[in-house]
Design a protein around this motif. Structure first.
Motif, PDB file in Angstrom:
ATOM      1  N   LEU A 120     -30.313  48.396  37.559  1.00 29.75           N
ATOM      2  CA  LEU A 120     -30.273  47.503  38.895  1.00 29.75           C
ATOM      3  C   LEU A 120     -31.566  46.644  38.693  1.00 29.75           C
ATOM      4  O   LEU A 120     -31.351  45.286  38.972  1.00 29.75           O
ATOM      5  CB  LEU A 120     -30.663  48.124  40.141  1.00 29.75           C
ATOM      6  N   ARG A 121     -32.520  46.905  38.091  1.00 33.13           N
ATOM      7  CA  ARG A 121     -33.779  46.070  37.506  1.00 33.13           C
ATOM      8  C   ARG A 121     -32.967  44.994  36.534  1.00 33.13           C
ATOM      9  O   ARG A 121     -33.730  43.813  36.821  1.00 33.13           O
ATOM     10  CB  ARG A 121     -34.679  46.674  36.710  1.00 33.13           C
ATOM     11  N   LYS A 122     -31.950  44.826  35.907  1.00 31.22           N
ATOM     12  CA  LYS A 122     -31.470  43.923  35.024  1.00 31.22           C
ATOM     13  C   LYS A 122     -30.659  43.150  35.968  1.00 31.22           C
ATOM     14  O   LYS A 122     -30.343  41.935  35.325  1.00 31.22           O
ATOM     15  CB  LYS A 122     -30.919  44.603  33.788  1.00 31.22           C
ATOM     16  N   ILE A 123     -30.061  43.534  37.069  1.00 34.02           N
ATOM     17  CA  ILE A 123     -28.976  42.631  37.633  1.00 34.02           C
ATOM     18  C   ILE A 123     -29.478  41.252  37.961  1.00 34.02           C
ATOM     19  O   ILE A 123     -29.036  40.371  37.796  1.00 34.02           O
ATOM     20  CB  ILE A 123     -28.548  43.370  38.667  1.00 34.02           C
ATOM     21  N   PRO A 124     -30.641  41.061  38.485  1.00 33.24           N
ATOM     22  CA  PRO A 124     -31.321  39.919  38.950  1.00 33.24           C
ATOM     23  C   PRO A 124     -30.987  38.986  37.604  1.00 33.24           C
ATOM     24  O   PRO A 124     -30.987  37.656  37.753  1.00 33.24           O
ATOM     25  CB  PRO A 124     -32.447  40.091  39.456  1.00 33.24           C
ATOM     26  N   GLU A 125     -31.600  39.468  36.360  1.00 37.65           N
ATOM     27  CA  GLU A 125     -31.692  38.694  35.418  1.00 37.65           C
ATOM     28  C   GLU A 125     -30.340  38.159  34.899  1.00 37.65           C
ATOM     29  O   GLU A 125     -30.192  37.046  34.493  1.00 37.65           O
ATOM     30  CB  GLU A 125     -32.446  39.617  34.073  1.00 37.65           C
ATOM     31  N   ILE A 126     -29.330  39.132  34.823  1.00 37.35           N
ATOM     32  CA  ILE A 126     -27.850  38.813  34.539  1.00 37.35           C
ATOM     33  C   ILE A 126     -27.517  37.504  35.501  1.00 37.35           C
ATOM     34  O   ILE A 126     -26.591  36.822  35.044  1.00 37.35           O
ATOM     35  CB  ILE A 126     -27.278  39.979  34.518  1.00 37.35           C
ATOM     36  N   LEU A 127     -27.730  37.724  36.880  1.00 40.49           N
ATOM     37  CA  LEU A 127     -27.331  36.780  37.730  1.00 40.49           C
ATOM     38  C   LEU A 127     -27.952  35.519  37.444  1.00 40.49           C
ATOM     39  O   LEU A 127     -27.097  34.384  37.466  1.00 40.49           O
ATOM     40  CB  LEU A 127     -27.863  37.039  39.129  1.00 40.49           C
ATOM     41  N   GLU A 128     -29.037  35.402  36.880  1.00 38.29           N
ATOM     42  CA  GLU A 128     -29.754  34.216  36.730  1.00 38.29           C
ATOM     43  C   GLU A 128     -29.131  33.627  35.361  1.00 38.29           C
ATOM     44  O   GLU A 128     -28.990  32.280  35.337  1.00 38.29           O
ATOM     45  CB  GLU A 128     -31.387  34.282  36.376  1.00 38.29           C
ATOM     46  N   THR A 129     -28.828  34.229  34.611  1.00 37.54           N
ATOM     47  CA  THR A 129     -28.163  33.842  32.984  1.00 37.54           C
ATOM     48  C   THR A 129     -26.753  33.411  33.409  1.00 37.54           C
ATOM     49  O   THR A 129     -26.294  32.145  33.014  1.00 37.54           O
ATOM     50  CB  THR A 129     -28.118  34.810  32.036  1.00 37.54           C
ATOM     51  N   LEU A 130     -25.972  34.015  34.399  1.00 37.21           N
ATOM     52  CA  LEU A 130     -24.611  33.484  34.545  1.00 37.21           C
ATOM     53  C   LEU A 130     -24.735  32.325  35.435  1.00 37.21           C
ATOM     54  O   LEU A 130     -23.728  31.368  35.260  1.00 37.21           O
ATOM     55  CB  LEU A 130     -23.940  34.652  35.676  1.00 37.21           C
ATOM     56  N   GLY A 131     -25.772  32.222  36.401  1.00 36.73           N
ATOM     57  CA  GLY A 131     -25.950  30.942  36.951  1.00 36.73           C
ATOM     58  C   GLY A 131     -26.161  29.652  36.291  1.00 36.73           C
ATOM     59  O   GLY A 131     -26.117  28.531  36.638  1.00 36.73           O
ATOM     60  N   SER A 132     -26.564  29.709  34.879  1.00 43.40           N
ATOM     61  CA  SER A 132     -27.041  28.755  34.059  1.00 43.40           C
ATOM     62  C   SER A 132     -25.667  28.108  33.196  1.00 43.40           C
ATOM     63  O   SER A 132     -25.682  27.321  32.506  1.00 43.40           O
ATOM     64  CB  SER A 132     -28.313  29.261  32.890  1.00 43.40           C
TER      65      SER A 132
END
Length: 859
Positions: free
Chosen positions: A363-375
């Motif tokens: 779950l700690r990684k999910i915000p980072e994955i979301l940020e990457t997807l948004g790019s």
């Protein structure tokens, strides 16, 4: 049972209720087995067989395994297809009156395994049920207990279609009714190797009605009810993680029967060497275990809807366009654990603190994955981004509760963080301060006695003690300590003050451990309320993982996006076989075009053995499957139709199901294709007719080609060594000859692996034998015989043609007087003959036409 002791009577009673399982009967620190279980287990597990007195005249066979290492033994049995019933003590021996009460708490079977060490990380572990109905239809239901996934499908194509559906999934066990067809059960159990279990009850209890709210057909409810009853019977615990049943509409996916999946080597090779060498081994660039499982599902069920296929292609394109962002995403996915199975363990109740740490770290990684997807810039990526819930509340719960590095066990403390619970902190302070006090006491006593080796230790039997070696006893003042234990080289002592501190420390430790266990169970129950959200998150991460893998293989191997047109056009430029090109080490794969327009239904492929005919055929099927599962494909460009089914007959192999010979398998598989294919299907037939005489085989091959051409019109690749069939191009307007090019150079044949228009001019069989290093004397003899046979054949053909012409003339003359018998008959015959241009026909065709006329005259 009166002859046995009370404990053995208890064992026999429980064993009678679990006849088809090894009964692991808990006795102290061991799981014991008796009687026939002991005899079989000692052989299967290679453990010592002993015996014990059970009250009977003869001693009872017995063997056992330590309870703390039982998992490995259970794994061995389950992998061999056996079931294991775990029988535990469910009563405190201290308060039991008579024999301690025992019950089976879990039945572990091949299809209901939950322990991680018994599972393939990248493969589902399906339990299936198969139900037959009076109208010949079947239902197949699937459950993966590790993930909670449930699927049901209605099968209308009979038992063979049901087998193909089961074969397409990693099914480990099949549940059927006790009166299920005996012959079919034998096929499933003995020839296909499935573990078979029986369950007649199909009722779905009220608590599970929510799971089947989308299921409308009664047959599907019955099939899933059988499966659910068996799961409840074996697991005897919470099943809160079971997901709503998904009805699989098989007509929404490409149909691949079990033979096609095997012949095309989608997930394993024909040599049963596992994944290596299969299509799956080439395209699996997933990072997570759950992504790998989803990839396999997509491969087993390619899509049929153009919109759904292109939606996946859009997302692959979006990922492919931005290399650095994709690499960042791949790196982030490496920190995501198997959330799908972790959610299952949470609901199942066997999750430990380390499992929850894996959930938290994911779950700690999910915000980072979301940020990457948004790019990512491609519009299709937005839907991936929007469907992800980062589960902030769950992450915060786990951040504040579970210790950073907890132990595996959950009953020995060390699970909960400081600051999470006030009472726990107070117990820990008391314990820690007490230990600090003991360390200070040890220092003080050393100074007081002058004995530098004096130490204060602890064990569970005697508690805390002061230990002095016998060599230093003379330095102790008389009566300074109270003697507690004598050892060979030392004496151990106690003081009232140390005893008091010991009580305080041990009480604090005991209370601390008990409270930690209670708090952990509370946290686990809170996490359990997020199971469905975790499952949805796992599905989205899995999808992203599969798609990025497709983008990765497209970039690495030069795959391109296919186009799907409305017409039945196959136009592949420089197509490549994805597996063969991947395994070639010192050679370069030779790409080939495949072109079949609306007016071409059959490619008749000739050429020598080993030249690449089968590779060319499989290449088309694998390209079609890759495209329809959402991947780009290995070629320079392609326009394809959407294929509804693929049928293959490639290679010689005996039948898995019925034990038939190779030739019978060939005919059965050809019949299966001819009976089920549509004009939107693909048929691949390789060297049909090899298992019988030349003329038999040639006749069958030609009639099959003609039937496909005239009645089915499926896109068909038909390879043959019968060169006589190449004349069909003049007779069948939608058939085209192609051949694999080979050249003879200095007496040797060189395979160029190039597909060219027209028929092959030679078979090169002897050249292939030469390549296989057959003895030179044998090669020379074969060459001489070939020359002899060809000369004889040429002479026989001339003689046959002359004889046929003579017979034709005689036949026509014979019919003239017969035709004069009646005006009507004469008129019909003359009219018929005028419509025929016999001299433009081959003698054999003319004979056939006149033979049909003779039959009409006689009738």
């Amino acid at each position: 049972m009166a002859q046995y002791t009370p404990m053995m009577q208890q064992y026999l009673k429980i064993k009678a209720e679990n006849k088809d399982a090894f009964l692991f009967f808990r006795l102290g620190d061991f799981y014991e087995m008796f009687f026939n279980d002991a005899l079989r287990a000692s052989k299967e597990l290679e453990i010592t067989l002993t015996s014990r007195d059970g009250g009977a005249e003869d001693r009872i066979p017995m063997c056992g395994v330590p309870y703390h290492s039982a998992e490995n033994y259970i794994k061995q049995l389950v992998e061999k297809g056996f079931k294991v019933a775990i029988c535990e003590q469910v009563e405190d021996p201290k308060v039991a009156k008579g024999v301690v009460r025992r019950e089976v708490v879990q039945l572990i079977t091949p299809g209901t395994v939950m322990e991680g060490s018994m599972l393939e990380e990248k493969e589902n572990n399906y339990l299936a049920s198969l139900s037959e109905f009076n109208d010949g239809t079947y239902t197949v239901s699937y459950n993966d207990l590790t993930t909670g996934e449930n699927n049901v499908a209605l099968i209308t194509g009979g038992f063979d279609a049901a087998i193909s559906e089961l074969y397409s999934r990693p099914v480990k066990e099949i549940v059927v009714a006790s009166d299920f067809n005996h012959e079919q059960q034998e096929i499933l159990e003995d020839r296909l190797g499935y573990t078979i279990s029986h369950q007649d009850e199909t009722y779905i209890q009220e608590e599970f009605q929510e799971l089947v709210k989308e299921v409308r057909q009664e047959k599907l409810l019955i099939g899933f009810g059988r499966l659910l009853q068996y799961i409840q019977l074996t697991q005897k615990r919470s099943l809160d993680h079971l997901q709503p049943v998904r009805v699989v509409e098989l007509n929404q996916y490409m149909t691949l029967d079990m033979y096609s999946k095997r012949n095309l080597e989608l997930v394993e090779t024909l040599r049963k060497q596992g994944k290596s060498g299969s299509l799956l081994s080439v395209v699996d660039k997933t990072i997570t275990a759950m992504g790998a499982r989803m990839l396999k599902k997509w491969m087993e069920r390619p899509l049929l809807t153009k919109q759904a296929i292109e939606a996946r292609h859009d997302q692959v394109e979006g990922l492919l366009d931005q290399f650095f962002e994709r690499e960042t995403l791949r790196e982030q996915l490496t920190s995501v654990y198997d959330l799908e199975r972790l959610a299952g363990r949470v609901a199942y109740g066997n999750v430990n603190a380390r499992d929850l740490i894996q959930v938290r770290n994911s779950l700690r990684k999910i915000p980072e994955i979301l940020e990457t997807l948004g790019s990512f810039n491609h519009p299709s990526m937005k839907s991936l981004y929007e469907k992800i819930d980062p589960l902030h509340e769950l992450k915060e719960l786990l951040e504040g509760s579970i210790a950073e590095d907890p132990p595996i066990t959950i009953k020995e403390g060390g699970l909960i963080q400081d600051g999470f619970h006030q009472q726990l902190d107070e117990y820990r302070d008391a314990s820690r301060n007490g230990k600090q006090w003991i360390a200070q006491l040890e220092k003080k006593e050393r100074e007081a006695t002058g004995i530098r080796s004096l130490k204060i230790g602890y064990n569970r039997v005697f508690g805390y003690y002061i230990e002095v070696t016998k060599a230093n006893l003379r330095h102790l003042p008389e009566g300074m300590y109270e003697r507690k234990q004598t050892l060979t080289n030392a004496e151990r002592f106690i003081t009232p003050e140390l005893k008091e501190k010991e009580t305080m420390i041990l009480e604090a430790q005991e209370k601390s451990v008990d409270l930690e266990y209670e708090l952990f169970l509370e946290v686990r129950e809170k996490v359990k309320t997020y199971v469905q959200e975790l499952q949805r998150l796992a599905e989205q991460i899995s999808r992203i993982d599969v798609l990025q893998g497709f983008a990765q293989i497209a970039e690495t191997n030069g795959y391109v996006r296919p186009l799907y047109g409305q017409a039945r056009l196959v136009d592949i430029k420089q197509g490549r076989h994805p597996v063969v090109e991947n395994v070639l080490k010192d050679e370069t794969f030779v790409p080939n075009d495949i072109y079949m327009n609306e007016e071409t239904d059959v490619l008749l492929i000739t050429g020598p053995n080993m030249s690449g005919k089968s590779t060319y055929m499989r290449q088309l099927a694998l390209i079609a499957i890759l495209g329809q599962m959402g991947s780009f494909i290995p070629c320079e460009s392609a326009t394809l139709p959407i294929f509804d089914q693929i049928f293959t007959r490639i290679g010689a192999a005996d039948d898995l199901v019925s034990g038939q010979s190779t030739f019978m398998v060939e005919m059965l598989e050809a019949n299966h294709a001819l009976s089920n294919a549509t004009e939107h299907s693909m048929i691949l037939l390789d060297e049909i007719g090899r298992g019988t005489s030349t003329y038999d085989g040639m006749a069958l091959a030609q009639s099959i080609v003609e039937h496909i051409h005239e009645h089915i019109r499926a896109k068909t690749l038909f390879s043959t060594h019968y060169h006589e069939l190449t004349s069909l191009e003049d007779q069948l307007e939608r058939l085209k000859n192609v051949h694999v090019r080979a050249e003879e150079y200095e007496g040797n044949v060189v395979f160029l692996h190039q597909i060219k228009d027209g028929p092959a001019d030679e078979s090169y069989g002897i050249h292939v034998a030469k390549l296989a290093d057959l003895p030179s004397s044998l090669i020379n003899r074969a060459t001489a015989l070939l020359t002899q046979f060809e000369s004889s054949s040429s002479a026989a053909e001339e003689s046959s043609a002359s004889l046929e012409e003579e017979q034709l003339t005689m036949f026509v003359e014979e019919q003239k007087p017969n035709a004069k018998k009646g005006t009507k008959s004469k008129s019909n015959v003359e009219s018929y003959l005028k419509g025929l241009d016999l001299m433009e026909m081959t003698p054999m065709d003319a004979m056939n036409e006149l033979y049909q006329l003779q039959k009409r005259i006689k009738s």
